[in-house]
Design an enzyme around this catalytic site. Structure first.
Site, PDB file in Angstrom:
ATOM      1  N   LYS A  23       0.887  -0.805  -0.081  1.00 25.50           N
ATOM      2  CA  LYS A  23       0.426   0.166   0.128  1.00 25.50           C
ATOM      3  C   LYS A  23       0.454   1.047  -0.159  1.00 25.50           C
ATOM      4  O   LYS A  23       0.872   2.316  -0.853  1.00 25.50           O
ATOM      5  CB  LYS A  23      -1.005  -0.498   1.398  1.00 25.50           C
ATOM      6  N   SER A  24       1.890   1.195   0.852  1.00 21.47           N
ATOM      7  CA  SER A  24       2.457   2.170   1.571  1.00 21.47           C
ATOM      8  C   SER A  24       3.424   2.666  -0.629  1.00 21.47           C
ATOM      9  O   SER A  24       3.410   4.110  -0.697  1.00 21.47           O
ATOM     10  CB  SER A  24       4.058   1.416   2.110  1.00 21.47           C
ATOM     11  N   ARG A  28       3.309   6.094  -3.228  1.00 27.81           N
ATOM     12  CA  ARG A  28       3.691   7.219  -3.832  1.00 27.81           C
ATOM     13  C   ARG A  28       5.242   6.761  -5.912  1.00 27.81           C
ATOM     14  O   ARG A  28       5.389   7.143  -5.658  1.00 27.81           O
ATOM     15  CB  ARG A  28       5.137   6.001  -2.816  1.00 27.81           C
ATOM     16  N   SER A 166       7.122   9.838  11.719  1.00 30.30           N
ATOM     17  CA  SER A 166       6.150   9.460  10.998  1.00 30.30           C
ATOM     18  C   SER A 166       6.157   8.803   9.569  1.00 30.30           C
ATOM     19  O   SER A 166       6.796  10.048   9.774  1.00 30.30           O
ATOM     20  CB  SER A 166       5.007  10.392  11.187  1.00 30.30           C
ATOM     21  N   ASP A 315       1.738  -0.944  12.400  1.00 33.31           N
ATOM     22  CA  ASP A 315       0.811  -1.043  11.360  1.00 33.31           C
ATOM     23  C   ASP A 315       0.176  -3.081  11.992  1.00 33.31           C
ATOM     24  O   ASP A 315      -1.019  -3.067  11.777  1.00 33.31           O
ATOM     25  CB  ASP A 315       0.683  -1.324  10.166  1.00 33.31           C
ATOM     26  N   LYS A 342      -4.761   6.580  15.197  1.00 33.38           N
ATOM     27  CA  LYS A 342      -4.485   5.843  13.390  1.00 33.38           C
ATOM     28  C   LYS A 342      -5.941   5.209  12.790  1.00 33.38           C
ATOM     29  O   LYS A 342      -7.642   6.384  13.186  1.00 33.38           O
ATOM     30  CB  LYS A 342      -4.434   4.365  13.665  1.00 33.38           C
ATOM     31  N   ARG A 346      -6.312   2.007  17.749  1.00 33.76           N
ATOM     32  CA  ARG A 346      -6.046   1.152  17.955  1.00 33.76           C
ATOM     33  C   ARG A 346      -5.757   0.226  19.436  1.00 33.76           C
ATOM     34  O   ARG A 346      -6.215  -1.357  19.514  1.00 33.76           O
ATOM     35  CB  ARG A 346      -5.084   0.498  17.357  1.00 33.76           C
ATOM     36  N   ARG A 390      -7.656  -3.242   9.687  1.00 39.31           N
ATOM     37  CA  ARG A 390      -6.539  -3.858  10.381  1.00 39.31           C
ATOM     38  C   ARG A 390      -7.193  -4.825  11.342  1.00 39.31           C
ATOM     39  O   ARG A 390      -7.097  -5.704  11.799  1.00 39.31           O
ATOM     40  CB  ARG A 390      -5.204  -3.214  10.580  1.00 39.31           C
TER      41      ARG A 390
HETATM   42  C1  S3P Z   1       2.669   4.383   5.641  1.00 36.59           C
HETATM   43  C2  S3P Z   1       3.099   5.359   7.465  1.00 36.59           C
HETATM   44  C3  S3P Z   1       2.459   5.028   9.113  1.00 36.59           C
HETATM   45  C4  S3P Z   1       1.710   3.993   8.918  1.00 36.59           C
HETATM   46  C5  S3P Z   1       1.109   4.062   7.798  1.00 36.59           C
HETATM   47  C6  S3P Z   1       1.631   4.255   6.087  1.00 36.59           C
HETATM   48  C7  S3P Z   1       3.418   5.578   5.583  1.00 36.59           C
HETATM   49  O1  S3P Z   1       2.100   5.574   9.522  1.00 36.59           O
HETATM   50  O2  S3P Z   1       0.769   3.247  10.014  1.00 36.59           O
HETATM   51  O3  S3P Z   1      -0.542   2.784   7.412  1.00 36.59           O
HETATM   52  O4  S3P Z   1       2.818   4.581   3.769  1.00 36.59           O
HETATM   53  O5  S3P Z   1       4.049   6.345   5.276  1.00 36.59           O
HETATM   54  P1  S3P Z   1       2.453   7.406  10.398  1.00 36.59           P
HETATM   55  O6  S3P Z   1       3.390   7.342   9.499  1.00 36.59           O
HETATM   56  O7  S3P Z   1       1.056   8.000  10.346  1.00 36.59           O
HETATM   57  O8  S3P Z   1       2.919   6.576  10.691  1.00 36.59           O
END
Ligand code: S3P
Length: 432
Positions: A23-24, A28, A166, A315, A342, A346, A390
């Site tokens: 997903k991340s 991007r 973060s 996560d 979140k 959570r 999640r």
């Molecule tokens: C993410 C960063 C994390 C993560 C989120 C995805 C990302 O969040 O919990 O599911 O893709 O950069 P935070 O930046 O708030 O820690």
């Protein structure tokens, strides 16, 4: 997708699975493709609700994007080729998309408004507004939350000491720094996932990470060039099946082509420390490490998880709670107050849900304490996702281990990050 599901207990999960794309990295890949010159093709893209929010937002910013299943073709507009959207961009449930786009749009010569669903509209946005403002950005929030009005400005390179660990905030700052008038330095509180940095290098950007893994220098105004890339399977999605195979007797699963970036795999180290039976076959991937995980049932021991480990497992902490609920002692997770902001709180939601199974779990302001020695019970009320993908998947996995059929309400929350979760689970449940 059915809103309420009845989940049957299983006597073991078996077989091989390639989980959907990360997903991340999907978010991007779309954004970097959009601001590059030429065409970017993403293979094994994650077509889940969150990433589709980013895709649609970029189309509204004038970027031609076509998707066929898990393949996406982006005709990049370059760093200065985005156009003002006709209406507010609806980010749905996607925190990553919101914060990354805030950084990108802060330097564009037009106004944009970002809105989101009820959950996203309660999540903190001051954490991006404040450091972006120090670069000259103009972001107006509504009581610290969405809606966010971004008035694009010329941005100035800066040195930012981050106040929260973060990756979303870091990535927002990187995307802003690309548009600034001089280089920028970002110092992280703790190292977080580095997908933005890796992808940016792949697209031709100049970004350096110091030996401390926390200090990043971004050189502005790059000429990014479109790429063709295959997105690895999402480690966070694989973690649900790693957990299921570990806590359900007689299980043995193989998860292939999983992203194994060490800024993401804290869950793997924790599982191994607890006595999990996992073997890892690492492959050399382009840009991101990938590999195969082979996981079997194991009797687990308790674990202590503290602040420095949290970003790499953020996560997966609901799953760590689930593992701990089967361990032969008391586990403590601390330094994880970020869980409170979140998609749901959570800490509160996992405590509520695991208590329905008779698990001895107590909330703390920054984590939880779990005594896994108590046997679980059949819940007397349905398990619930609380609208959080999640939490929904964690509770679906837990339901496989209780004595009889268990109801799960708001199961469709899984669409946010893993639309085929229940199909994939059913496959592993049938293979012998
Ligand atoms: C993410 C960063 C994390 C993560 C989120 C995805 C990302 O969040 O919990 O599911 O893709 O950069 P935070 O930046 O708030 O820690």
């Amino acid at each position: 997708m059915i809103k309420e599901l009845s989940i049957q207990p299983t006597c073991g999960l078996h077989g091989e699975l390639s989980v959907p794309g990360d997903k991340s990295i999907s978010h991007r890949g779309l954004i970097l493709g959009a601001i590059s010159q030429g065409t970017t093709t993403l293979h094994h893209f994650l077509p889940a609700a969150d990433c589709l929010s980013t895709l649609t937002a970029l189309q509204q910013l004038g970027v031609p994007i076509e998707r066929t299943g898990t393949t996406v073709m982006i005709r990049g507009r370059g760093l200065r080729g985005l156009t003002q959207p006709q209406q507010a961009l609806d980010m749905g449930n996607a925190g990553t998309a919101t914060r990354l786009l805030a950084g990108l749009l802060a330097g564009q010569p037009f106004e944009t408004t970002l809105v989101g669903d009820a959950s996203l509209s309660q999540r903190p946005m001051e954490r991006v507004r404040q450091p972006l403002q120090a670069m000259g950005a103009q972001l107006q929030l509504t009581g610290g939350h969405l809606p966010m009005l971004i008035t694009g400005r010329t941005l100035h390179g800066s040195c930012t000491e981050m106040q929260v660990a973060s990756a979303q905030v870091k990535s927002a700052l990187i995307l802003a720094a690309l548009q600034a008038d001089r280089p920028s330095t970002i110092v992280e509180k703790l190292p977080t996932r580095d997908h933005t940095e890796r992808l940016l290098r792949l697209f031709g950007g100049q970004i350096e990470t110091a030996a401390d893994h926390r200090t990043i220098t971004v050189h502005p105004q790059p000429n990014l060039i479109g790429q063709s890339l295959t997105i690895p399977g999402d480690f966070s999605s694989a973690a649900f099946f790693m957990t299921a195979a570990t806590i359900i007797p007689n299980s043995h699963v193989r998860l292939t082509h999983v992203g194994l970036n060490s800024t993401r795999t804290g869950f793997l180290s924790i599982l191994q420390r607890m006595g999990g039976r996992v073997t890892v076959d690492r492959k050399l991937g382009a840009g991101e490490p990938v590999g195969t995980l082979d996981v079997r049932f194991a009797q687990l021991h308790p674990v202590q998880v503290t602040a420095s480990e949290i970003p790499a497992v953020i996560d997966e902490l609901p799953l760590v709670a689930l593992l701990a609920a089967t361990a032969d002692g008391i586990s403590t997770i601390s330094g994880a107050a970020e869980l409170r902001v979140k998609e749901t709180d959570r800490i509160a939601t996992i405590v509520t849900e695991l208590q329905k199974l008779g698990v001895q779990i107590t909330a703390r302001p920054d984590g939880f304490v779990i005594d896994g020695r108590q046997s679980w019970q059949q819940p007397t009320e349905p398990l619930a996702s609380h609208g959080d993908h999640r939490i929904g998947m964690t509770m679906a996995i837990s339901a496989l281990r209780v004595g009889g059929p268990t109801e799960l309400v708001d199961a469709e929350a899984v669409n946010i990050s893993y639309p085929t979760f229940f199909e994939d689970l059913a496959r592993l449940n049938q293979e012998v």
